[in-house]
Design an enzyme around this catalytic site. Sequence first.
Site, PDB file in Angstrom:
ATOM      1  N   LYS A  53      -9.257 126.980   1.056  1.00  0.00           N
ATOM      2  CA  LYS A  53      -9.111 128.120   1.966  1.00  0.00           C
ATOM      3  C   LYS A  53      -9.476 127.714   3.385  1.00  0.00           C
ATOM      4  O   LYS A  53      -8.768 128.039   4.338  1.00  0.00           O
ATOM      5  CB  LYS A  53     -10.008 129.284   1.502  1.00  0.00           C
ATOM      6  CG  LYS A  53      -9.462 130.007   0.290  1.00  0.00           C
ATOM      7  CD  LYS A  53     -10.464 131.009  -0.290  1.00  0.00           C
ATOM      8  CE  LYS A  53      -9.893 131.591  -1.588  1.00  0.00           C
ATOM      9  NZ  LYS A  53     -10.848 132.394  -2.352  1.00  0.00           N
ATOM     10  N   GLN A  97     -16.725 134.576  -2.169  1.00  0.00           N
ATOM     11  CA  GLN A  97     -16.039 133.987  -3.320  1.00  0.00           C
ATOM     12  C   GLN A  97     -16.677 134.489  -4.620  1.00  0.00           C
ATOM     13  O   GLN A  97     -17.894 134.478  -4.780  1.00  0.00           O
ATOM     14  CB  GLN A  97     -16.121 132.452  -3.221  1.00  0.00           C
ATOM     15  CG  GLN A  97     -15.373 131.698  -4.291  1.00  0.00           C
ATOM     16  CD  GLN A  97     -13.854 131.805  -4.170  1.00  0.00           C
ATOM     17  OE1 GLN A  97     -13.322 132.082  -3.098  1.00  0.00           O
ATOM     18  NE2 GLN A  97     -13.162 131.591  -5.263  1.00  0.00           N
ATOM     19  N   ASP A 120      -9.854 140.363   1.206  1.00  0.00           N
ATOM     20  CA  ASP A 120      -9.541 140.325  -0.227  1.00  0.00           C
ATOM     21  C   ASP A 120      -8.890 141.637  -0.678  1.00  0.00           C
ATOM     22  O   ASP A 120      -8.285 141.688  -1.749  1.00  0.00           O
ATOM     23  CB  ASP A 120     -10.833 140.159  -1.043  1.00  0.00           C
ATOM     24  CG  ASP A 120     -11.085 138.729  -1.481  1.00  0.00           C
ATOM     25  OD1 ASP A 120     -10.105 138.012  -1.721  1.00  0.00           O
ATOM     26  OD2 ASP A 120     -12.272 138.355  -1.601  1.00  0.00           O
TER      27      ASP A 120
END
Length: 292
Positions: A53, A97, A120
Amino acid sequence: MADIIDGKAHAAGLRAHLARRVAQLHADAGFVPGLAVVLVGEDPASQVYVRNKAAQTRECGMQSIEHRLPASTTQDELLALVATLNADPEVDGILVQLPVPAHIDPERVLLAIDPAKDVDGFHPLNAGLLATGGSGLVPCTPLGSLMLLKDRLGSLAGLHAVVVGRSNIVGKPMAQLLLREDCTVSVVHSRTREPAALCRQADIVVAAVGRPRMIGPDWVKPGATVIDVGINRIALDDGRTKLVGDVDFDAVAALAGAITPVPGGVGPMTIACLLHNTLTAACRRRGVELPD
Ligand code: GUN
């Protein structure tokens, strides 16, 4: 034999487009979007994801802000970091995460993220906006899957889509997105009666259950478009391991119209959509129109 949907190539094209828009924003509006990624602990798979990422964020010309915290980090310490990132004007997107260590409640953490920075799309406000037709931030894996479907099929209106799996991260938002595209949507889950027969009626199958090769050819109508979200590592007889999807690829590819492979299908689209969401969040927060 089905057409293979090349998610890797599609994601590369999306990232190139994002990079052009980021450069244009920098020239016109004088800012660089920033994505903060927080990793708690040393889960090896998460470390790989976070590294990828960060690298792709920088490749697109955006700022990557990484916070790697020890597994012993307390929930309060993590919440304090999220509060700092919420208040930081240089941070446009925040991603914690998952999974987090067992002593931390992921719901508490997701609720603490400013919904405007929730790239997200996991915050209940963004989930609610998706369900009610508003314009919030949309979870990356369903968004990437939808892009592949629209690229392949054009309008999805009137098609019967079956989503296999009902997670908050993929199954539920995927069903909402397909509904927004005027599909007729069924969601198959562990308590569904005759799931294969229902799935066999679908023009579009999205498999997101996390069970290796569960969807066999008896689940798929000839010519259907199959999106495989699963990423499962299985052990081979010779002791090596292999990544496989939720779909029995070889058997289903023999009759489907189109299918995404694993790896190289939905996976690369997820990170590209994270960057897409970061750019979207940056423009909205800063009151700047999103460049074409
Ligand atoms: N862990 C695995 N996939 C994801 C994701 O898309 N977002 C976050 N926050 N954690 C993950």
